[in-house]
Design a protein around this motif. Sequence first.
Motif, PDB file in Angstrom:
ATOM      1  N   ALA A 176      -0.110   3.409  -1.383  1.00 29.26           N
ATOM      2  CA  ALA A 176      -0.040   1.971  -1.145  1.00 29.26           C
ATOM      3  C   ALA A 176      -0.302   1.157  -2.414  1.00 29.26           C
ATOM      4  O   ALA A 176       0.413   0.196  -2.703  1.00 29.26           O
ATOM      5  CB  ALA A 176      -1.045   1.577  -0.055  1.00 29.26           C
ATOM      6  N   VAL A 177      -1.327   1.538  -3.180  1.00 30.25           N
ATOM      7  CA  VAL A 177      -1.650   0.776  -4.388  1.00 30.25           C
ATOM      8  C   VAL A 177      -0.531   0.845  -5.428  1.00 30.25           C
ATOM      9  O   VAL A 177      -0.148  -0.186  -5.997  1.00 30.25           O
ATOM     10  CB  VAL A 177      -2.996   1.254  -4.975  1.00 30.25           C
ATOM     11  CG1 VAL A 177      -3.244   0.636  -6.342  1.00 30.25           C
ATOM     12  CG2 VAL A 177      -4.140   0.883  -4.026  1.00 30.25           C
ATOM     13  N   PRO A 178       0.048   2.041  -5.714  1.00 34.69           N
ATOM     14  CA  PRO A 178       1.190   2.053  -6.637  1.00 34.69           C
ATOM     15  C   PRO A 178       2.358   1.193  -6.156  1.00 34.69           C
ATOM     16  O   PRO A 178       3.009   0.519  -6.960  1.00 34.69           O
ATOM     17  CB  PRO A 178       1.586   3.538  -6.686  1.00 34.69           C
ATOM     18  CG  PRO A 178       0.363   4.275  -6.306  1.00 34.69           C
ATOM     19  CD  PRO A 178      -0.359   3.409  -5.339  1.00 34.69           C
ATOM     20  N   LEU A 179       2.613   1.198  -4.847  1.00 32.88           N
ATOM     21  CA  LEU A 179       3.685   0.362  -4.316  1.00 32.88           C
ATOM     22  C   LEU A 179       3.372  -1.127  -4.486  1.00 32.88           C
ATOM     23  O   LEU A 179       4.266  -1.938  -4.749  1.00 32.88           O
ATOM     24  CB  LEU A 179       3.912   0.679  -2.836  1.00 32.88           C
ATOM     25  CG  LEU A 179       4.912   1.784  -2.518  1.00 32.88           C
ATOM     26  CD1 LEU A 179       4.968   2.030  -1.022  1.00 32.88           C
ATOM     27  CD2 LEU A 179       6.296   1.422  -3.035  1.00 32.88           C
ATOM     28  N   THR A 201      -9.887  11.394  14.570  1.00 34.83           N
ATOM     29  CA  THR A 201     -10.344  10.181  13.901  1.00 34.83           C
ATOM     30  C   THR A 201     -10.993  10.497  12.556  1.00 34.83           C
ATOM     31  O   THR A 201     -10.808   9.758  11.581  1.00 34.83           O
ATOM     32  CB  THR A 201     -11.342   9.424  14.785  1.00 34.83           C
ATOM     33  OG1 THR A 201     -12.419  10.306  15.180  1.00 34.83           O
ATOM     34  CG2 THR A 201     -10.654   8.887  16.034  1.00 34.83           C
ATOM     35  N   ASP A 202     -11.751  11.585  12.480  1.00 35.54           N
ATOM     36  CA  ASP A 202     -12.357  11.974  11.201  1.00 35.54           C
ATOM     37  C   ASP A 202     -11.291  12.371  10.184  1.00 35.54           C
ATOM     38  O   ASP A 202     -11.392  12.038   8.992  1.00 35.54           O
ATOM     39  CB  ASP A 202     -13.330  13.138  11.401  1.00 35.54           C
ATOM     40  CG  ASP A 202     -14.596  12.714  12.122  1.00 35.54           C
ATOM     41  OD1 ASP A 202     -14.837  11.488  12.213  1.00 35.54           O
ATOM     42  OD2 ASP A 202     -15.329  13.598  12.621  1.00 35.54           O
ATOM     43  N   ALA A 203     -10.258  13.073  10.666  1.00 35.15           N
ATOM     44  CA  ALA A 203      -9.181  13.484   9.758  1.00 35.15           C
ATOM     45  C   ALA A 203      -8.434  12.262   9.212  1.00 35.15           C
ATOM     46  O   ALA A 203      -8.106  12.204   8.019  1.00 35.15           O
ATOM     47  CB  ALA A 203      -8.215  14.419  10.483  1.00 35.15           C
ATOM     48  N   VAL A 204      -8.175  11.292  10.102  1.00 33.09           N
ATOM     49  CA  VAL A 204      -7.483  10.078   9.664  1.00 33.09           C
ATOM     50  C   VAL A 204      -8.342   9.305   8.676  1.00 33.09           C
ATOM     51  O   VAL A 204      -7.852   8.819   7.646  1.00 33.09           O
ATOM     52  CB  VAL A 204      -7.125   9.198  10.877  1.00 33.09           C
ATOM     53  CG1 VAL A 204      -6.609   7.840  10.419  1.00 33.09           C
ATOM     54  CG2 VAL A 204      -6.081   9.889  11.738  1.00 33.09           C
ATOM     55  N   PHE A 249      -8.233  11.026   5.345  1.00 35.02           N
ATOM     56  CA  PHE A 249      -6.934  10.967   4.677  1.00 35.02           C
ATOM     57  C   PHE A 249      -6.597   9.561   4.207  1.00 35.02           C
ATOM     58  O   PHE A 249      -5.939   9.397   3.174  1.00 35.02           O
ATOM     59  CB  PHE A 249      -5.851  11.467   5.641  1.00 35.02           C
ATOM     60  CG  PHE A 249      -4.452  11.186   5.191  1.00 35.02           C
ATOM     61  CD1 PHE A 249      -3.860  11.956   4.192  1.00 35.02           C
ATOM     62  CD2 PHE A 249      -3.718  10.143   5.755  1.00 35.02           C
ATOM     63  CE1 PHE A 249      -2.572  11.681   3.769  1.00 35.02           C
ATOM     64  CE2 PHE A 249      -2.426   9.873   5.335  1.00 35.02           C
ATOM     65  CZ  PHE A 249      -1.855  10.652   4.342  1.00 35.02           C
ATOM     66  N   TRP A 250      -7.036   8.535   4.947  1.00 31.41           N
ATOM     67  CA  TRP A 250      -6.620   7.170   4.690  1.00 31.41           C
ATOM     68  C   TRP A 250      -6.924   6.692   3.258  1.00 31.41           C
ATOM     69  O   TRP A 250      -6.045   6.081   2.611  1.00 31.41           O
ATOM     70  CB  TRP A 250      -7.265   6.237   5.712  1.00 31.41           C
ATOM     71  CG  TRP A 250      -6.747   4.829   5.664  1.00 31.41           C
ATOM     72  CD1 TRP A 250      -7.426   3.715   5.279  1.00 31.41           C
ATOM     73  CD2 TRP A 250      -5.427   4.382   6.016  1.00 31.41           C
ATOM     74  NE1 TRP A 250      -6.624   2.614   5.373  1.00 31.41           N
ATOM     75  CE2 TRP A 250      -5.394   2.987   5.816  1.00 31.41           C
ATOM     76  CE3 TRP A 250      -4.288   5.032   6.465  1.00 31.41           C
ATOM     77  CZ2 TRP A 250      -4.257   2.224   6.055  1.00 31.41           C
ATOM     78  CZ3 TRP A 250      -3.150   4.278   6.706  1.00 31.41           C
ATOM     79  CH2 TRP A 250      -3.142   2.905   6.503  1.00 31.41           C
ATOM     80  N   PRO A 251      -8.124   6.915   2.706  1.00 30.82           N
ATOM     81  CA  PRO A 251      -8.371   6.458   1.326  1.00 30.82           C
ATOM     82  C   PRO A 251      -7.416   7.077   0.320  1.00 30.82           C
ATOM     83  O   PRO A 251      -7.014   6.414  -0.648  1.00 30.82           O
ATOM     84  CB  PRO A 251      -9.822   6.891   1.063  1.00 30.82           C
ATOM     85  CG  PRO A 251     -10.444   7.019   2.409  1.00 30.82           C
ATOM     86  CD  PRO A 251      -9.345   7.510   3.301  1.00 30.82           C
ATOM     87  N   PHE A 252      -7.037   8.355   0.524  1.00 30.43           N
ATOM     88  CA  PHE A 252      -6.097   8.989  -0.393  1.00 30.43           C
ATOM     89  C   PHE A 252      -4.705   8.360  -0.282  1.00 30.43           C
ATOM     90  O   PHE A 252      -4.005   8.201  -1.284  1.00 30.43           O
ATOM     91  CB  PHE A 252      -6.016  10.491  -0.121  1.00 30.43           C
ATOM     92  CG  PHE A 252      -7.300  11.212  -0.395  1.00 30.43           C
ATOM     93  CD1 PHE A 252      -7.715  11.438  -1.697  1.00 30.43           C
ATOM     94  CD2 PHE A 252      -8.103  11.662   0.638  1.00 30.43           C
ATOM     95  CE1 PHE A 252      -8.904  12.095  -1.956  1.00 30.43           C
ATOM     96  CE2 PHE A 252      -9.284  12.318   0.397  1.00 30.43           C
ATOM     97  CZ  PHE A 252      -9.693  12.534  -0.911  1.00 30.43           C
TER      98      PHE A 252
END
Length: 413
Positions: free
Chosen positions: A260-263, A245-248, A251-254
């Motif tokens: 996601a934002v460029p798309l 859960t910490d790894a996710v 990673f999620w903000p990156f």
Amino acid sequence: MPSPYSLPLHALRLAGNCALPLILWYAAGQVVRFVLLYAATELAYGDLRQLRLVGTVTFLTLIVLAAMTVTTGMLYTLRGALWEMRARREEGVEDERFFRVLDRVAPAFAVLYLSWGWHVEDARALQQMDLNHHFYDMQSAAWFGEETHVGKGLTDLDWRVSLGAMVVLFGLKWLFAKLVEQGKGKLYGFGAAFSEFAFVFYGLNATVAIAGLRSDWVEHRSVVAGTNDLLEQAEKSVPLWKTVTDAVSDFWPFFIGGVAVPLAWLTVAMLVFGAYSDETRSLVKGTRFERGVDRLEDSHDLTKRSFDQLTGGFRDRWLPLANSLRMIAKGGAPLFGMMCLSYVALTVGAEYAERAVVTLVGSQAEWVWAYKQGPVTFVRGLVVTVLTMALLAATYDLAATRARLKGEPLSDV
């Protein structure tokens, strides 16, 4: 066949060919934005405060609409330099007028803008302008222990006024949505976007008040309390649960910022260039999931409405991005990777460049940067925005050109 690795060079070529109109669009947008922010902070103070706060929220809506217009205008400026547009002209397809494009972009832009929370930055800018503009009033009130309204232009609106405005704007949303579906008149899409933004902004205080009461009630329910206990037990007893859960979460903000934002912005660009669909059927066409869509559309109305209620937020945020990814995939996976890499490099590089300029200029007194920071921020925003718009246009152009040369042109949907 143009190489996907030529994306940065193609983006620079587009930016160079259209540099002057892009700069003028951005500069005009910043002027309009400043005027609206300043007017909103002036309007919020005086007699009939609740009425004034309604006007302040209206200005916030206009600020977002100005950003939408500038973004559409910058992308529209790049249309003429695209290979794909030249190929369409050779086929006899006439160029669309700007207001026709703006009308098509507006409703989808509103959904994406609100779904991804980009309006939060506009609200912060309005609050910051209020704090800076009325700094001495706030300081004086704090010194004498008096109440102040500084910085509360978006939060002091009475929830009953907020709720009433929500009802009115909901009616306008429904009306404009029907007019857009029927394809009647002009600029109904722009009106739909205005009512969508205003509905959210006017209803903010009522939503917060009602949601606050609901959360206080919900958090004491046994099911919620039991779920929290189960999650705490899982962290202690399940192997690697906390590590995963910490790894996710790390990673999620990156993933959001770099993919996601460029798309999401590419989706807006595709709307401007006229090749895009947000339908689920377009995404799953030719796959085994298309049969499931057929069954859902043939099901009972109650089933379809329930499905829409359950998946509405997810579809508003991710389905347009998935369709953009599907369309860019026609240009090859390397093109998608180059777009994300270039977007991240541009964003991060601009931050370091601004830091380097600030360090290079320097100052003996920190307060001097109260007026020095403005030009530096403006130049950084100008460069990043112009190059980002060119990058989006170049990505679409390469994907469309490669697809056309393969015999699968990205036609209007």
